[in-house]
Design an enzyme around this catalytic site. Sequence first.
Site, PDB file in Angstrom:
ATOM      1  N   LEU A   1      -9.879   8.456   1.702  1.00 26.18           N
ATOM      2  CA  LEU A   1      -9.406   9.148   2.567  1.00 26.18           C
ATOM      3  C   LEU A   1      -7.922   9.726   2.188  1.00 26.18           C
ATOM      4  O   LEU A   1      -7.380   8.915   1.610  1.00 26.18           O
ATOM      5  CB  LEU A   1      -9.031   8.645   3.944  1.00 26.18           C
ATOM      6  CG  LEU A   1     -10.475   8.295   5.060  1.00 26.18           C
ATOM      7  CD1 LEU A   1     -10.060   7.104   6.091  1.00 26.18           C
ATOM      8  CD2 LEU A   1     -10.755   9.412   5.700  1.00 26.18           C
TER       9      LEU A   1
ATOM     10  N   PHE B   1       2.383   1.747  -3.371  1.00 25.54           N
ATOM     11  CA  PHE B   1       1.019   2.731  -4.260  1.00 25.54           C
ATOM     12  C   PHE B   1       0.921   4.088  -3.915  1.00 25.54           C
ATOM     13  O   PHE B   1       0.492   4.741  -4.881  1.00 25.54           O
ATOM     14  CB  PHE B   1      -0.076   1.474  -3.922  1.00 25.54           C
ATOM     15  CG  PHE B   1      -1.457   2.144  -4.867  1.00 25.54           C
ATOM     16  CD1 PHE B   1      -1.501   1.519  -6.042  1.00 25.54           C
ATOM     17  CD2 PHE B   1      -2.333   2.878  -4.204  1.00 25.54           C
ATOM     18  CE1 PHE B   1      -2.742   1.931  -6.760  1.00 25.54           C
ATOM     19  CE2 PHE B   1      -3.436   3.361  -4.941  1.00 25.54           C
ATOM     20  CZ  PHE B   1      -3.188   2.609  -6.492  1.00 25.54           C
ATOM     21  N   ASP B   2       0.706   4.253  -2.482  1.00 23.48           N
ATOM     22  CA  ASP B   2       0.497   5.608  -2.251  1.00 23.48           C
ATOM     23  C   ASP B   2       1.367   6.470  -2.621  1.00 23.48           C
ATOM     24  O   ASP B   2       1.219   7.750  -2.992  1.00 23.48           O
ATOM     25  CB  ASP B   2       0.258   5.706  -0.654  1.00 23.48           C
ATOM     26  CG  ASP B   2      -1.050   5.371  -0.207  1.00 23.48           C
ATOM     27  OD1 ASP B   2      -1.941   5.254  -1.082  1.00 23.48           O
ATOM     28  OD2 ASP B   2      -1.369   4.869   0.858  1.00 23.48           O
TER      29      ASP B   2
ATOM     30  N   LYS C   1      -8.066   2.154  11.412  1.00 18.96           N
ATOM     31  CA  LYS C   1      -8.641   2.144  10.055  1.00 18.96           C
ATOM     32  C   LYS C   1      -8.723   0.569   9.778  1.00 18.96           C
ATOM     33  O   LYS C   1      -7.586  -0.045   9.422  1.00 18.96           O
ATOM     34  CB  LYS C   1      -7.433   2.933   9.061  1.00 18.96           C
ATOM     35  CG  LYS C   1      -8.003   3.053   7.861  1.00 18.96           C
ATOM     36  CD  LYS C   1      -7.053   3.796   6.981  1.00 18.96           C
ATOM     37  CE  LYS C   1      -7.618   4.197   5.765  1.00 18.96           C
ATOM     38  NZ  LYS C   1      -7.646   3.228   4.691  1.00 18.96           N
TER      39      LYS C   1
ATOM     40  N   GLU D   1     -17.234  -0.885   7.655  1.00 15.68           N
ATOM     41  CA  GLU D   1     -15.897  -1.845   6.980  1.00 15.68           C
ATOM     42  C   GLU D   1     -16.322  -3.290   7.121  1.00 15.68           C
ATOM     43  O   GLU D   1     -16.515  -3.527   8.585  1.00 15.68           O
ATOM     44  CB  GLU D   1     -14.625  -1.409   7.661  1.00 15.68           C
ATOM     45  CG  GLU D   1     -13.298  -2.037   6.918  1.00 15.68           C
ATOM     46  CD  GLU D   1     -13.056  -0.890   5.805  1.00 15.68           C
ATOM     47  OE1 GLU D   1     -13.754   0.163   5.402  1.00 15.68           O
ATOM     48  OE2 GLU D   1     -12.175  -1.125   5.070  1.00 15.68           O
TER      49      GLU D   1
ATOM     50  N   ASP E   1       0.793  -1.208   0.046  1.00 18.89           N
ATOM     51  CA  ASP E   1      -0.067  -0.047   0.021  1.00 18.89           C
ATOM     52  C   ASP E   1       0.917   1.058  -0.011  1.00 18.89           C
ATOM     53  O   ASP E   1       0.551   2.521  -0.610  1.00 18.89           O
ATOM     54  CB  ASP E   1      -0.839   0.087   1.281  1.00 18.89           C
ATOM     55  CG  ASP E   1      -1.741  -1.222   1.045  1.00 18.89           C
ATOM     56  OD1 ASP E   1      -2.058  -1.669   0.544  1.00 18.89           O
ATOM     57  OD2 ASP E   1      -2.708  -1.036   2.180  1.00 18.89           O
TER      58      ASP E   1
ATOM     59  N   CYS F   1      28.817 -22.491 -11.714  1.00 16.88           N
ATOM     60  CA  CYS F   1      27.289 -22.877 -11.365  1.00 16.88           C
ATOM     61  C   CYS F   1      27.291 -23.952 -10.372  1.00 16.88           C
ATOM     62  O   CYS F   1      28.177 -25.119 -10.257  1.00 16.88           O
ATOM     63  CB  CYS F   1      26.808 -23.437 -12.609  1.00 16.88           C
ATOM     64  SG  CYS F   1      25.068 -24.112 -12.337  1.00 16.88           S
TER      65      CYS F   1
ATOM     66  N   GLU G   1     -10.056   6.731  15.395  1.00 14.21           N
ATOM     67  CA  GLU G   1     -10.432   5.504  15.158  1.00 14.21           C
ATOM     68  C   GLU G   1      -9.479   4.674  14.647  1.00 14.21           C
ATOM     69  O   GLU G   1      -8.296   5.302  13.955  1.00 14.21           O
ATOM     70  CB  GLU G   1     -11.742   5.462  14.022  1.00 14.21           C
ATOM     71  CG  GLU G   1     -12.908   6.198  14.705  1.00 14.21           C
ATOM     72  CD  GLU G   1     -13.976   6.765  13.776  1.00 14.21           C
ATOM     73  OE1 GLU G   1     -14.078   6.063  12.762  1.00 14.21           O
ATOM     74  OE2 GLU G   1     -14.648   7.766  13.768  1.00 14.21           O
TER      75      GLU G   1
HETATM   76  P1  AMP Z   1      -8.820   4.584   1.282  1.00 13.07           P
HETATM   77  O1  AMP Z   1      -9.229   2.690   1.093  1.00 13.07           O
HETATM   78  O2  AMP Z   1      -7.167   4.598   1.274  1.00 13.07           O
HETATM   79  O3  AMP Z   1      -9.275   5.259   0.220  1.00 13.07           O
HETATM   80  O4  AMP Z   1      -9.336   4.796   2.584  1.00 13.07           O
HETATM   81  C1  AMP Z   1     -10.609   5.187   2.825  1.00 13.07           C
HETATM   82  C2  AMP Z   1     -11.482   3.818   3.351  1.00 13.07           C
HETATM   83  O5  AMP Z   1     -10.709   3.309   4.634  1.00 13.07           O
HETATM   84  C3  AMP Z   1     -12.933   4.001   3.506  1.00 13.07           C
HETATM   85  O6  AMP Z   1     -13.324   3.686   2.321  1.00 13.07           O
HETATM   86  C4  AMP Z   1     -13.246   3.049   4.458  1.00 13.07           C
HETATM   87  O7  AMP Z   1     -13.580   1.717   3.885  1.00 13.07           O
HETATM   88  C5  AMP Z   1     -11.889   2.522   5.406  1.00 13.07           C
HETATM   89  N1  AMP Z   1     -11.873   2.752   6.699  1.00 13.07           N
HETATM   90  C6  AMP Z   1     -11.322   1.923   7.680  1.00 13.07           C
HETATM   91  N2  AMP Z   1     -11.913   2.169   8.845  1.00 13.07           N
HETATM   92  C7  AMP Z   1     -12.371   3.512   8.765  1.00 13.07           C
HETATM   93  C8  AMP Z   1     -12.782   4.241   9.457  1.00 13.07           C
HETATM   94  N3  AMP Z   1     -12.300   4.247  10.869  1.00 13.07           N
HETATM   95  N4  AMP Z   1     -13.220   5.645   9.072  1.00 13.07           N
HETATM   96  C9  AMP Z   1     -13.207   5.817   7.993  1.00 13.07           C
HETATM   97  N5  AMP Z   1     -13.115   5.066   6.995  1.00 13.07           N
HETATM   98  C10 AMP Z   1     -12.333   4.069   7.313  1.00 13.07           C
HETATM   99 ZN    ZN Z   2      24.551 -24.926 -14.497  1.00 14.68          ZN
END
Ligand code: AMP
Ligand code: ZN
Length: 571
Positions: free
Chosen positions: A76, A32-33, A107, A164, A29, A393, A105
Amino acid sequence: MHKKIIKLRKEISKHNYKYYISNNPEISDYEFDMKLKELEKLENEYNDLTYTTKKIGEDVIKCFPIVNHRYPMYSLNNVYSKQEVIDWETRIKKHLKSSLEYVCELKYDGISISLHYENGYLISALTRGDGIHGNEIIDNIRIINSIPLKLKGNYPYDIEVRAEIILPLIEFKKINQERIKKGKKPYVNPRNTVNGLLKQKNKNYLECLECFVYSIISNNNYNNQYYNLMYAREWGFKVPESVNICKSITSIFNYIEYWNFARYNLQYNIDGIVIKVNNYHQQAILGYTSKYPRWAIAYKFKSQRVITQILNVTFEVGRTGVVTPVAELKPIFFDGTTVKRASLYNEDIINKLDIYKSDFVIIEKGGNIIPKIIGVDFTKRTTNNKIKFINICPDCNTFLIKKNNIYYCPNEIGCYSQIIEKINHFVSRKAMNIYNIGSNTIKQLFNAKLLHTIADLYTLKVKDIMNIMHISENNAQNIIEEIEKSKKNPFYKVLYALCIPNVGEYIAKKLTHIFFNIDELIFADYDKLKNINNIGNKIIFSLKEYFSKDYNILIINKLKKNGIKLKKNDI
Ligand code: AMP
Ligand code: ZN
């Protein structure tokens, strides 16, 4: 510079697809970010924000009804450092006059869902999709125990609940054990498993899933995030105890620090912390960008890392003769599996990371489960033992040759590993798909002098297989039948199966569009090859070299004689 934008967009699309659709992520991730952030920066510079950064990942799937979200589902904004949290606070404070309070919270690392309740009854459950439209998957959602079908207590008439769906680690382990038993490929991680399970038609394992609520949209009077979550609990939803009010940046940092360690004691995965402005009025002032709310950010944890010691360095010879150094590690359990080995790739990487023989190395798992050595803990280094690349080898003692900083064993006809790996590749799923021949069978048949090249597969006899492998006539017959079936594979699969360096599945397909049989390809002139999109000198050189060897032509002729498709069907 514009070229870079195009390249990044392509890469991001590819990784998005791998992540959300084929459930098989290739990069972490974090990686990717970083790509996404780089693209966002470039797009801003070029004032061209029409593409990826505006698009929220995860495509909608066509086999479930596609429905418009009543309120968009945002992503987010991800940050990776405390400084970025401080910057965010400074930014939002400029727009707000009254004092600020946050809700922190976890994630939860799963798949988001939007649940619509009317008069207390669940009437719709949509996936996030592209944020504007999602898939209606209510039939699958109803099976999840922690999602109430009818609310309790004093609930508003119309509520939209954002939540979620996660898969507890213990269930993930159980599902994978069962898959392995059935001879199926295990899932990569819990999040991708949830994605796969939610979007299936046959409802397997849905009862293993859980749902954590993180947001409520309704016209009630509880005008902050925290109260809404507490009420949601009374209506029958699961809201984890970890939700917390933080009144200052210091208490946000304490929360982050606490969960950075405590996350390993949870029964499910989280990939960060979400920090939200508590007050709805303040949220409304801050509003949204096209992609995410300005009133919230996600502080993402870096992938889990562990340190372990290199016990030994061995060298492996691949199917095309490439020699790869491998670190044999002191076994360490992390992120669901025991890691014992990790590739050291090549001499350049060893030098770049400055890895010594018995070093303590830092290991990370990316999006897929392959462990990667990302650095050395230099404080623990006790010896001065550099890793020396071998020059002969390990299999056949032939002197290695070095091309573009990569070592090869040139003995392709006589080198045991190369022979076995080439046949392994030939029978593999994407190539000829002869599923009941594995590495051990190949080795046994090779040792019995019955199988030396891929072409020998087609002259194997039931009796030979029975005797060598000590299996029943039936089983031996099955093997022969699968070999026989493989003759039906199309030309491009056979071309891919031949194991010509740099000719992967995609290039093999491209070549068979232009060349209708193998002889046309063998005698193709340079210009014709050069004019094909995506075929460069490296591939042309590989093809020419491969076809210049009598040994390979002999194999091709044997395959032809045995009826393997080395031409297109229609000619
Ligand atoms: P991303 O997947 O990076 O776009 O992050 C957004 C996603 O985080 C939301 O669509 C949710 O599925 C997930 N997520 C997980 N926990 C939370 C939370 N506590 N508040 C908001 N989103 C959350
Ligand atoms: Zn070889």
